[in-house]
Design a protein around this motif. Structure first.
Motif, mmCIF file in Angstrom:
data_model
loop_
_atom_site.group_PDB
_atom_site.id
_atom_site.type_symbol
_atom_site.label_atom_id
_atom_site.label_comp_id
_atom_site.label_asym_id
_atom_site.label_seq_id
_atom_site.Cartn_x
_atom_site.Cartn_y
_atom_site.Cartn_z
ATOM 1 N N GLY A 235 1.018 17.175 -22.694
ATOM 2 C CA GLY A 235 1.970 17.590 -23.018
ATOM 3 C C GLY A 235 3.058 17.991 -21.543
ATOM 4 N N ASP A 236 3.092 17.442 -20.362
ATOM 5 C CA ASP A 236 3.123 16.934 -19.552
ATOM 6 C C ASP A 236 4.550 15.762 -19.205
ATOM 7 O OD1 ASP A 236 2.125 19.299 -18.598
ATOM 8 O OD2 ASP A 236 0.607 18.231 -17.623
ATOM 9 N N SER A 237 4.040 15.068 -19.487
ATOM 10 C CA SER A 237 4.591 13.788 -19.186
ATOM 11 C C SER A 237 4.974 12.795 -20.878
ATOM 12 C CB SER A 237 4.275 12.536 -18.843
ATOM 13 O OG SER A 237 3.819 12.979 -17.429
ATOM 14 N N HIS A 238 5.908 11.614 -21.101
ATOM 15 C CA HIS A 238 6.362 11.260 -22.420
ATOM 16 C C HIS A 238 5.687 9.443 -21.934
ATOM 17 C CE1 HIS A 238 9.109 13.547 -24.272
ATOM 18 N NE2 HIS A 238 9.655 13.926 -22.851
ATOM 19 N N PRO A 239 5.441 8.802 -22.868
ATOM 20 C CA PRO A 239 4.919 7.700 -22.498
ATOM 21 C C PRO A 239 5.452 7.149 -21.959
ATOM 22 C CG PRO A 239 4.330 8.523 -24.755
ATOM 23 C CD PRO A 239 5.143 9.384 -24.262
ATOM 24 N N THR A 240 7.154 6.910 -21.781
ATOM 25 C CA THR A 240 7.808 6.457 -21.389
ATOM 26 C C THR A 240 7.998 6.913 -19.666
ATOM 27 O OG1 THR A 240 9.726 7.776 -22.400
ATOM 28 C CG2 THR A 240 9.373 5.064 -23.103
ATOM 29 N N ASP A 241 8.039 8.053 -19.493
ATOM 30 C CA ASP A 241 7.770 8.637 -18.554
ATOM 31 C C ASP A 241 6.475 8.250 -17.489
ATOM 32 O OD1 ASP A 241 9.609 10.382 -19.451
ATOM 33 O OD2 ASP A 241 8.164 11.855 -19.256
ATOM 34 N N VAL A 242 5.331 7.795 -17.889
ATOM 35 C CA VAL A 242 3.680 7.223 -17.432
ATOM 36 C C VAL A 242 4.716 5.621 -17.357
ATOM 37 C CG1 VAL A 242 1.653 6.231 -18.235
ATOM 38 C CG2 VAL A 242 1.994 9.304 -18.929
ATOM 39 N N ILE A 243 5.017 5.373 -18.305
ATOM 40 C CA ILE A 243 5.334 3.320 -18.046
ATOM 41 C C ILE A 243 6.131 3.469 -16.559
ATOM 42 C CG2 ILE A 243 6.314 1.230 -19.049
ATOM 43 C CD1 ILE A 243 5.544 2.627 -21.762
ATOM 44 N N ALA A 244 7.445 4.058 -16.723
ATOM 45 C CA ALA A 244 8.422 4.218 -15.767
ATOM 46 C C ALA A 244 7.162 3.977 -13.882
ATOM 47 C CB ALA A 244 9.395 5.642 -15.983
ATOM 48 N N ALA A 245 6.232 5.052 -14.019
ATOM 49 C CA ALA A 245 5.922 5.773 -13.159
ATOM 50 C C ALA A 245 5.080 4.007 -12.693
ATOM 51 C CB ALA A 245 5.215 7.096 -13.490
ATOM 52 N N ILE A 246 4.574 3.361 -13.592
ATOM 53 C CA ILE A 246 3.114 2.734 -13.790
ATOM 54 C C ILE A 246 4.403 1.383 -13.106
ATOM 55 C CG2 ILE A 246 1.815 0.934 -14.284
ATOM 56 C CD1 ILE A 246 0.982 3.363 -16.604
ATOM 57 N N ALA A 247 5.575 1.297 -12.999
ATOM 58 C CA ALA A 247 6.243 -0.274 -12.575
ATOM 59 C C ALA A 247 6.826 0.140 -11.486
ATOM 60 C CB ALA A 247 7.087 -0.103 -14.240
ATOM 61 N N SER A 248 6.774 1.850 -10.794
ATOM 62 C CA SER A 248 7.473 1.982 -10.249
ATOM 63 C C SER A 248 6.416 2.014 -8.866
ATOM 64 C CB SER A 248 8.344 3.195 -10.482
ATOM 65 O OG SER A 248 7.823 4.388 -9.782
ATOM 66 N N ALA A 249 5.419 2.238 -9.072
ATOM 67 C CA ALA A 249 4.110 2.483 -8.355
ATOM 68 C C ALA A 249 3.547 1.025 -8.000
ATOM 69 C CB ALA A 249 3.131 3.219 -8.532
ATOM 70 N N ALA A 250 3.609 0.258 -9.488
ATOM 71 C CA ALA A 250 2.904 -0.921 -8.725
ATOM 72 C C ALA A 250 4.183 -2.026 -7.677
ATOM 73 C CB ALA A 250 3.405 -1.778 -10.148
ATOM 74 N N ALA A 251 5.690 -1.556 -8.165
ATOM 75 C CA ALA A 251 6.595 -2.574 -7.048
ATOM 76 C C ALA A 251 6.280 -2.119 -5.278
ATOM 77 C CB ALA A 251 7.835 -1.984 -7.411
ATOM 78 N N ALA A 252 5.859 -0.932 -5.422
ATOM 79 C CA ALA A 252 5.764 -0.060 -4.338
ATOM 80 C C ALA A 252 4.478 -1.064 -3.504
ATOM 81 C CB ALA A 252 6.169 1.553 -4.421
ATOM 82 N N LEU A 253 3.473 -0.496 -4.167
ATOM 83 C CA LEU A 253 2.084 -1.679 -3.944
ATOM 84 C C LEU A 253 2.771 -3.055 -4.072
ATOM 85 C CD1 LEU A 253 -0.657 -0.539 -6.427
ATOM 86 C CD2 LEU A 253 -0.083 -0.230 -3.553
ATOM 87 N N ALA A 254 3.538 -4.103 -4.607
ATOM 88 C CA ALA A 254 4.122 -4.965 -4.133
ATOM 89 C C ALA A 254 4.623 -5.544 -3.151
ATOM 90 C CB ALA A 254 4.447 -5.949 -5.838
ATOM 91 N N VAL A 255 5.397 -5.030 -2.645
ATOM 92 C CA VAL A 255 6.734 -5.102 -1.512
ATOM 93 C C VAL A 255 5.741 -4.173 -0.046
ATOM 94 C CG1 VAL A 255 8.319 -2.563 -0.326
ATOM 95 C CG2 VAL A 255 8.841 -3.810 -3.304
ATOM 96 N N MET A 256 5.566 -2.691 -0.395
ATOM 97 C CA MET A 256 4.082 -3.251 0.845
ATOM 98 C C MET A 256 2.845 -4.157 1.387
ATOM 99 S SD MET A 256 6.264 -0.864 2.435
ATOM 100 C CE MET A 256 4.767 0.027 3.492
ATOM 101 N N ASN A 257 2.848 -4.721 0.173
ATOM 102 C CA ASN A 257 1.469 -6.133 0.154
ATOM 103 C C ASN A 257 2.333 -6.840 0.895
ATOM 104 O OD1 ASN A 257 -0.550 -6.849 0.019
ATOM 105 N ND2 ASN A 257 0.178 -8.620 -1.756
ATOM 106 N N SER A 258 3.189 -7.205 0.373
ATOM 107 C CA SER A 258 4.004 -7.992 0.926
ATOM 108 C C SER A 258 4.493 -8.423 2.964
ATOM 109 C CB SER A 258 5.247 -8.506 -0.635
ATOM 110 O OG SER A 258 6.596 -9.386 0.844
ATOM 111 N N ALA A 259 5.064 -7.418 2.409
ATOM 112 C CA ALA A 259 5.192 -6.602 3.880
ATOM 113 C C ALA A 259 4.487 -6.309 5.173
ATOM 114 C CB ALA A 259 7.048 -5.105 3.716
ATOM 115 N N VAL A 260 3.411 -5.848 5.115
ATOM 116 C CA VAL A 260 2.376 -5.050 5.379
ATOM 117 C C VAL A 260 0.688 -6.277 5.776
ATOM 118 C CG1 VAL A 260 0.643 -3.177 6.360
ATOM 119 C CG2 VAL A 260 3.278 -3.112 5.452
ATOM 120 N N LEU A 261 0.940 -6.916 4.555
ATOM 121 C CA LEU A 261 -0.719 -7.189 4.812
ATOM 122 C C LEU A 261 -0.779 -8.812 4.570
ATOM 123 C CD1 LEU A 261 -2.676 -5.437 2.430
ATOM 124 C CD2 LEU A 261 -2.523 -5.025 4.198
#
Ligand SMILES: Nc1ncnc2c1ncn2[C@@H]1O[C@H](COP(=O)(O)OP(=O)(O)OP(=O)(O)O)[C@@H](O)[C@H]1O
Length: 579
Positions: free
Chosen positions: A186-212
């Protein structure tokens, strides 16, 4: 020329700002425009369904998942994983990537929390949290950035494709489970989870491209050749085989990448039939270049490597051939732009070269970087039609090999480090500085390019069973513990391995020979010495070197089977002797 600050802005700051704007935009859409409208209204039903199906067991499981993704645990695991990654990869890139991904996702999360106000689900919550600040789900985002980041780093260390995917899926299940747990509690709505997944996936992609990525924002310790503050502007020579790299666009791309990295315009040199690489490389060294970049196949690389041996001038490779064995074995990128980025930003690694004695006294000593062979392999490379190689790539060699599977076996005498002669009837003898072939096949599983040793394989399959056995050995990448002394039984074994610093191979009759896939004409001798550490090669830095994605594509499978020779007893014993 882009400065480091410019690259940071373009590769990290701008993509993260774009991610934050997208996540905020989605949040405003959900809370302001679509509030009470389907499908967002349907979230309430889902949340109440979860509430209605709570049980003690799931409460406990979801509690553990929430704790695993809480700020305390995420901070502790990030620090520990970053320290382990530094120790494992001996590079700052791996920990920087992980910490950067977690920090970048946190930044997007904080910005979204500031701009998007959303109440938590209208159900009984299992956690004692304020009723607002639901968007996006911090736990889910942190779990994906952290455990997804660990999955990316660890999958670089896992050899098999299947193993890598199993590991990736396992790590990615954590954030998915955390997201479900947050909705369940009861802490989050499904769309809260979807938005979090999108933002973390983008963060991983950005750092992967910039650092690795080989085209990362920061160069590696090979930076001794970049602007050093003493006014020296580094310059490379591009030694190009024009029949392998003929596109003006490709050359323009190389010029551009070098200019962006702050290098002087390269010295372009072309190989010819008369001078397939050594002469132009000596010209480049005499010109005082800081680096020689070879754009060609293994034959051109071999020529340039021989000319660079002992000079200290590093060699970088833009793989443009059919086999690209050196690139494949050193984990160099195949993509042209990636390869040039490694050339200017990579680190230097000293490797051995094999040197072949001339057939005649006073003749030229020739070098190889990967393998030298006599017998079936040499016949195979000599007969592979150029047109087919161009069309289908390395499988052209497999086609040509089938023509030679019935060739009579050679009578061979081997002598390792001036030891006693070892006589065999073999189909081929390969002397290698590296061991991997195509499709992950390991012909010389113990070979390391910088161990100061040559690895030898005597390939003598006998009949169908022998071919099957030998094939399994090569495809299975195994090298067994082998008895030391050659004996009568060993002579029947399909594959034998030896190691040494000097390897002499003598055949009863002239046999085809090859160096790094280039036929060098038939002969009865192949005498090879190792020249330890004489060649400096520019390789990807740290973790980048271990990214499977950045490497040459593996070749497909196995040599074809062979019909038994008349009267040939099945050679089914497991192989070989080694020193
Ligand atoms: N200017 C040129 N024109 C024609 N042929 C050339 C020229 N320069 C080099 N060569 C030939 O190219 C061959 C070497 O090619 P390279 O090593 O680049 O690829 P390769 O060894 O054929 O690679 P692969 O077999 O893996 O495709 C040599 O036979 C050399 O004579």
């Amino acid at each position: 020329m882009l400065t480091e600050a410019g690259r940071f802005l373009r590769r990290i700051a701008l993509p993260l700002v774009a991610t934050a704007l997208a996540v905020i935009g989605l949040g405003l859409l959900v809370t302001r425009v679509l509030d009470g409208v389907w499908p967002i209204s349907g979230e309430d039903d889902l949340e109440r369904t979860f509430e209605a199906h709570r049980s003690g067991g799931w409460d406990a499981v979801s509690d553990v998942l929430s704790a695993l993704s809480g700020w305390g645990a995420v901070t502790a695991v990030t620090i520990a994983a970053a320290a382990l990654a530094f120790a494992a990869y001996r590079s700052w890139r791996a920990p920087l990537f992980l910490v950067g991904a977690v920090a970048a996702q946190t930044l997007v999360f904080v910005l979204a929390r500031i701009f998007v106000e959303r109440d938590r689900p209208d159900v009984v919550r299992l956690d004692d949290l304020p009723g607002h600040g639901s968007y996006p789900s911090g736990n889910t985002g942190a779990a994906l950035a952290l455990y997804g980041g660990i999955a990316i780093l660890l999958s670089a260390r896992i050899g098999g494709r299947v193993g890598r995917w199993v590991w990736r899926v396992l790590c990615l299940l954590v954030p998915v489970a955390v997201g479900l747990a947050r909705v369940y509690r009861g802490d989050s709505h499904p769309t809260d989870v979807i938005a979090a997944i999108a933002s973390a996936a983008a963060a991983l992609a950005v750092m992967n491209s910039a650092v690795l990525s080989p085209r990362s924002v920061w160069g590696g310790p090979g930076g001794n050749l970049r602007h050093t503050g003493d006014g020296h502007v580094p310059r490379a020579a591009l030694v190009v085989n024009p029949i392998k790299l003929d596109s003006a666009d490709d050359r323009a791309r190389i010029d551009k990448i070098m200019a962006e990295a702050g290098w002087a315009p390269p010295l372009w040199l072309e190989t010819t039939v008369e001078d397939p690489g050594a002469g132009v490389t000596r010209t480049a060294v005499a010109e005082g270049v800081d680096l020689v970049v070879v754009a060609g196949g293994d034959g051109t690389v071999r020529e340039c490597a021989g000319a660079l041996a002992g000079t200290g001038v590093p060699l970088a490779v833009v793989p443009s051939g059919t086999g690209n064995l050196l690139a494949r074995n050193l984990g160099l990128p195949i993509d042209l732009a990636d390869a040039v980025h490694v050339a200017v930003h990579g680190r230097d690694r000293a490797i051995d070269l094999g040197a072949i004695d001339p057939d005649e006294p006073g003749g030229e000593i020739r070098h190889f970087t990967a393998m030298a062979g006599i017998g079936l392999d040499a016949a195979m490379v000599a007969d592979a039609p150029d047109a087919l190689k161009k069309k289908v790539g390395w499988p052209a060699y497999a086609v040509s090999a089938t023509r030679h599977l019935r060739d009579a076996r050679m009578r061979v005498t081997l002598r390792i480090d001036d030891g006693p002669p070892i006589t065999r009837r073999a189909r081929m003898v390969l002397v290698g500085n590296v061991g991997a072939l195509q499709a992950g096949m390991q012909l010389l599983p113990g070979a390391e390019p910088d161990d100061g040793m040559l690895d030898v394989v005597v390939f003598a399959p006998y009949g169908m069973t022998g071919w099957a056995h030998a094939t399994l050995r090569v495809v299975g990448r195994r090298r067994r513990d082998e008895p030391q002394a050659p004996d009568r039984q060993l002579r029947r074994r399909p594959i034998e391995h030896f190691t040494g610093r000097k390897v002499e191979v003598e055949t009863a009759r002239p046999e085809p020979r090859e160096l790094d896939g280039d036929p060098i004409g038939p002969g009865t001798r192949l005498t090879v010495h190792v020249r330890p550490g004489v060649l400096t090669v520019r390789v990807p830095d740290g973790v980048v070197a271990l990214r499977p994605e950045s490497r040459a594509e593996p070749f497909p499978a196995a040599p074809p089977e062979f019909a038994p020779e008349p009267g040939n007893p099945a050679a089914s014993t497991s192989a070989p002797a080694a020193t």
